[in-house]
Each structure stands twice: as C-alpha cells, then as structure tokens.
Design a protein around this motif. Sequence first.
Motif, PDB file in Angstrom:
ATOM      1  N   ALA A  30      40.719  37.917  26.284  1.00  0.00           N
ATOM      2  CA  ALA A  30      41.840  38.887  26.105  1.00  0.00           C
ATOM      3  C   ALA A  30      42.585  38.988  27.181  1.00  0.00           C
ATOM      4  CB  ALA A  30      41.294  40.387  25.766  1.00  0.00           C
ATOM      5  N   ASP A  31      42.059  38.864  28.283  1.00  0.00           N
ATOM      6  CA  ASP A  31      42.912  38.932  29.768  1.00  0.00           C
ATOM      7  C   ASP A  31      42.139  37.825  30.515  1.00  0.00           C
ATOM      8  OD1 ASP A  31      40.944  40.469  31.231  1.00  0.00           O
ATOM      9  OD2 ASP A  31      41.634  42.216  29.881  1.00  0.00           O
ATOM     10  N   ASP A  32      42.692  37.743  31.933  1.00  0.00           N
ATOM     11  CA  ASP A  32      42.164  36.912  32.842  1.00  0.00           C
ATOM     12  C   ASP A  32      40.761  37.257  33.615  1.00  0.00           C
ATOM     13  OD1 ASP A  32      44.546  35.457  32.671  1.00  0.00           O
ATOM     14  OD2 ASP A  32      45.405  35.831  34.737  1.00  0.00           O
ATOM     15  N   SER A  33      40.441  38.547  33.385  1.00  0.00           N
ATOM     16  CA  SER A  33      39.300  39.017  33.918  1.00  0.00           C
ATOM     17  C   SER A  33      38.079  38.344  33.163  1.00  0.00           C
ATOM     18  CB  SER A  33      39.066  40.644  33.942  1.00  0.00           C
ATOM     19  OG  SER A  33      39.260  40.998  32.393  1.00  0.00           O
ATOM     20  N   GLN A  34      38.058  37.881  31.849  1.00  0.00           N
ATOM     21  CA  GLN A  34      37.122  37.181  31.069  1.00  0.00           C
ATOM     22  C   GLN A  34      37.091  35.809  31.446  1.00  0.00           C
ATOM     23  OE1 GLN A  34      38.469  38.872  27.406  1.00  0.00           O
ATOM     24  NE2 GLN A  34      36.980  40.465  27.312  1.00  0.00           N
ATOM     25  N   CYS A  50      51.252  38.796  32.090  1.00  0.00           N
ATOM     26  CA  CYS A  50      49.943  38.531  32.467  1.00  0.00           C
ATOM     27  C   CYS A  50      49.227  39.798  32.265  1.00  0.00           C
ATOM     28  CB  CYS A  50      49.768  38.152  33.829  1.00  0.00           C
ATOM     29  SG  CYS A  50      47.992  37.914  34.607  1.00  0.00           S
ATOM     30  N   ARG A  51      48.057  39.677  31.480  1.00  0.00           N
ATOM     31  CA  ARG A  51      47.443  40.963  31.303  1.00  0.00           C
ATOM     32  C   ARG A  51      46.034  41.134  31.979  1.00  0.00           C
ATOM     33  NH1 ARG A  51      46.720  40.923  24.939  1.00  0.00           N
ATOM     34  NH2 ARG A  51      46.013  38.590  25.494  1.00  0.00           N
ATOM     35  N   GLY A  52      45.508  42.329  32.268  1.00  0.00           N
ATOM     36  CA  GLY A  52      44.216  42.234  33.176  1.00  0.00           C
ATOM     37  C   GLY A  52      44.421  42.742  34.557  1.00  0.00           C
ATOM     38  N   VAL A  53      43.255  43.213  34.912  1.00  0.00           N
ATOM     39  CA  VAL A  53      43.378  43.921  36.476  1.00  0.00           C
ATOM     40  C   VAL A  53      43.741  42.594  37.378  1.00  0.00           C
ATOM     41  CG1 VAL A  53      41.967  45.674  35.838  1.00  0.00           C
ATOM     42  CG2 VAL A  53      40.856  43.267  36.738  1.00  0.00           C
ATOM     43  N   THR A  54      43.549  41.164  37.221  1.00  0.00           N
ATOM     44  CA  THR A  54      43.745  40.322  38.243  1.00  0.00           C
ATOM     45  C   THR A  54      45.212  40.051  38.314  1.00  0.00           C
ATOM     46  OG1 THR A  54      43.616  38.579  36.514  1.00  0.00           O
ATOM     47  CG2 THR A  54      41.588  39.277  37.665  1.00  0.00           C
ATOM     48  N   CYS A  55      46.246  40.657  37.324  1.00  0.00           N
ATOM     49  CA  CYS A  55      47.465  40.309  37.538  1.00  0.00           C
ATOM     50  C   CYS A  55      48.252  41.378  38.287  1.00  0.00           C
ATOM     51  CB  CYS A  55      47.991  40.502  35.886  1.00  0.00           C
ATOM     52  SG  CYS A  55      47.158  39.409  34.728  1.00  0.00           S
ATOM     53  N   ASP A  92      46.914  32.641  25.329  1.00  0.00           N
ATOM     54  CA  ASP A  92      46.902  32.640  23.937  1.00  0.00           C
ATOM     55  C   ASP A  92      45.496  32.943  23.498  1.00  0.00           C
ATOM     56  OD1 ASP A  92      49.547  32.467  23.570  1.00  0.00           O
ATOM     57  OD2 ASP A  92      49.521  30.153  23.467  1.00  0.00           O
ATOM     58  N   ASN A  93      44.698  33.760  24.363  1.00  0.00           N
ATOM     59  CA  ASN A  93      43.167  34.143  24.104  1.00  0.00           C
ATOM     60  C   ASN A  93      42.184  33.137  24.181  1.00  0.00           C
ATOM     61  OD1 ASN A  93      45.002  35.794  21.594  1.00  0.00           O
ATOM     62  ND2 ASN A  93      43.857  37.002  22.932  1.00  0.00           N
ATOM     63  N   VAL A  94      42.582  31.988  25.240  1.00  0.00           N
ATOM     64  CA  VAL A  94      41.959  30.927  25.526  1.00  0.00           C
ATOM     65  C   VAL A  94      41.950  30.778  27.040  1.00  0.00           C
ATOM     66  CG1 VAL A  94      41.307  28.438  25.117  1.00  0.00           C
ATOM     67  CG2 VAL A  94      42.399  29.814  23.187  1.00  0.00           C
ATOM     68  N   CYS A  95      40.858  30.706  27.785  1.00  0.00           N
ATOM     69  CA  CYS A  95      40.848  30.349  29.148  1.00  0.00           C
ATOM     70  C   CYS A  95      41.119  28.991  29.346  1.00  0.00           C
ATOM     71  CB  CYS A  95      39.481  30.786  29.582  1.00  0.00           C
ATOM     72  SG  CYS A  95      38.967  32.563  29.651  1.00  0.00           S
ATOM     73  N   LEU A  96      42.251  28.596  30.175  1.00  0.00           N
ATOM     74  CA  LEU A  96      42.756  27.465  30.409  1.00  0.00           C
ATOM     75  C   LEU A  96      43.005  27.195  31.822  1.00  0.00           C
ATOM     76  CD1 LEU A  96      45.573  26.947  27.625  1.00  0.00           C
ATOM     77  CD2 LEU A  96      43.155  25.891  27.709  1.00  0.00           C
ATOM     78  N   ALA A  97      42.803  26.138  32.558  1.00  0.00           N
ATOM     79  CA  ALA A  97      42.878  25.938  33.830  1.00  0.00           C
ATOM     80  C   ALA A  97      44.354  26.124  34.264  1.00  0.00           C
ATOM     81  CB  ALA A  97      42.619  24.336  34.376  1.00  0.00           C
ATOM     82  N   GLN A 116      58.630  40.646  49.932  1.00  0.00           N
ATOM     83  CA  GLN A 116      57.805  40.403  48.871  1.00  0.00           C
ATOM     84  C   GLN A 116      57.161  38.804  49.409  1.00  0.00           C
ATOM     85  OE1 GLN A 116      60.306  39.914  45.175  1.00  0.00           O
ATOM     86  NE2 GLN A 116      59.321  41.670  44.496  1.00  0.00           N
ATOM     87  N   VAL A 117      56.039  38.434  48.813  1.00  0.00           N
ATOM     88  CA  VAL A 117      55.240  37.445  49.214  1.00  0.00           C
ATOM     89  C   VAL A 117      54.944  36.733  47.959  1.00  0.00           C
ATOM     90  CG1 VAL A 117      54.356  38.340  51.180  1.00  0.00           C
ATOM     91  CG2 VAL A 117      53.124  38.814  49.297  1.00  0.00           C
ATOM     92  N   PRO A 118      54.372  35.284  48.007  1.00  0.00           N
ATOM     93  CA  PRO A 118      53.883  34.706  46.775  1.00  0.00           C
ATOM     94  C   PRO A 118      52.618  35.492  46.163  1.00  0.00           C
ATOM     95  CG  PRO A 118      54.429  33.104  48.319  1.00  0.00           C
ATOM     96  CD  PRO A 118      54.517  34.485  49.044  1.00  0.00           C
ATOM     97  N   LEU A 119      52.411  35.603  44.973  1.00  0.00           N
ATOM     98  CA  LEU A 119      51.237  36.310  44.469  1.00  0.00           C
ATOM     99  C   LEU A 119      50.307  35.379  43.802  1.00  0.00           C
ATOM    100  CD1 LEU A 119      53.050  39.213  42.356  1.00  0.00           C
ATOM    101  CD2 LEU A 119      51.918  39.280  45.085  1.00  0.00           C
ATOM    102  N   MET A 120      48.904  35.559  43.840  1.00  0.00           N
ATOM    103  CA  MET A 120      48.075  35.008  43.467  1.00  0.00           C
ATOM    104  C   MET A 120      47.525  35.486  41.893  1.00  0.00           C
ATOM    105  SD  MET A 120      46.908  32.666  45.694  1.00  0.00           S
ATOM    106  CE  MET A 120      45.069  32.192  45.269  1.00  0.00           C
ATOM    107  N   ARG A 121      47.057  34.667  41.269  1.00  0.00           N
ATOM    108  CA  ARG A 121      46.459  35.123  39.904  1.00  0.00           C
ATOM    109  C   ARG A 121      44.919  34.548  39.551  1.00  0.00           C
ATOM    110  NH1 ARG A 121      49.558  34.309  33.900  1.00  0.00           N
ATOM    111  NH2 ARG A 121      47.650  34.750  32.774  1.00  0.00           N
TER     112      ARG A 121
END
Length: 219
Positions: free
Chosen positions: A84-88, A153-158, A97-102, A116-121
Amino acid sequence: MSRALLVLCASCALPSGEVVSAPPARPVLTDCEAALARAAIGDACSGFTSCTEDADTCCVAVVRCASGLITTVTRDCSRCGTCADDSQCQSGDWCIDNVCLACPRATNCLPCAAPQVPLMRNGCETCECGPPSDCSSCPPAECAPSRYCQSGCRGVTCCVLQCAPPPCGASVVGCSMPCGELPCSFCVASRCECVAEGWRCVAVCAENAERSASRCRAR
C-alpha cells in the motif's frame, strides 16, 4: 436366493420415532448476480453460461454454467499487488501501483534551491527537493514524519523527518508561509519552535522553491 431391496426416502422414521430428513435442495441459479454471490461447483443453474465480476475490486471472479450445473468457480486476486506504501517494500524499492518495484535512477535532476536539498525515498536518491531531515534536537520518540512529503508518494518514508513534540505534532519546516516584511515573493518556514501548542517559525525567502514547498503550509 435372497434379494436385498434398497429403499431411498426423503423422510425415514427411526425405531425411536425420530425422523431423518434429507437436506433441502439448493435453489437453481438463474442469473449472474446470484451465481457470483454464492455459487459452488455442482449447483444447478440455467439461463447463463459464464459470469465475470471485475467491478469495484482488483479481484476477478468467474462462474460458468454447463449442462445445467456450475462447472467453474474461480477468484483471481493476482492484480491486487503486494503493498500500500513504501514502508511495505524493502529498502531500494518503491510501492508503485501497489507493487514493490526497484526505484529508478535519479538522473538529469535540476539543482535544489536553498534552503532545500535533494530528498531520499526509501533508500533511493530522487529529483525531489525539500528541507533536510533533522532530529538532532529531540529524543528519538519525538522524531516523526513532518508535513512536508514527496509528491505522489504514500507512507512514512515519503516525508521529511523532524522533531514533533506532542503539543504541536508534525513539523511544518519547509512549508510555505507569509513573507511578512521580507523583500521576496515566496517564503518557507525555517527554525521552527513549538510554543504554546503551536509552531512558531522564521520565514526565509525561497522563490525558486515555490512549486514544491506549496504542498503544505506553516500557517
């Protein structure tokens, strides 16, 4: 030679007087709505040959009727995905689209405008810009995702990590705020402090950051 006689009955009396009754026959399924809701292989059916349901769900249900009997009942949920989000996802993968992709390589990125600085995800470099994560002034329990999160982006890592004291909650560092008397057209919140259950921030000029910083407001 004796001959055994087999008698079938719908209701037979036992010596004790109890009656054994055959279970009632299941109704004949005559439409797709009923078949998709409760069909089982072997049920009686008529009036249709195949039913498919792919409406408000990522699963696909299929029911087929042949020679008056339900022959196929399947439910395929392979399109539903795994996240559902990056944390999974594991580090280095994004939930798309609900699939973990590289995650894709961040190339040809425009430089980020100060402050501002470049962000990580989720362990990957991105072309997104925002305030740096900084929880150096608070205990680990108060380090939490701020209101500044990456687009799409969804989830706490965003979201950028900042100190979030209980009275004030998620930090507003990097979010847009009025410039006041500053000689610029767009400002973002900086050096925020939690005061009287609200955030008190210093505005800094950041015209070139308007597109990304406008996704949240300090006040």
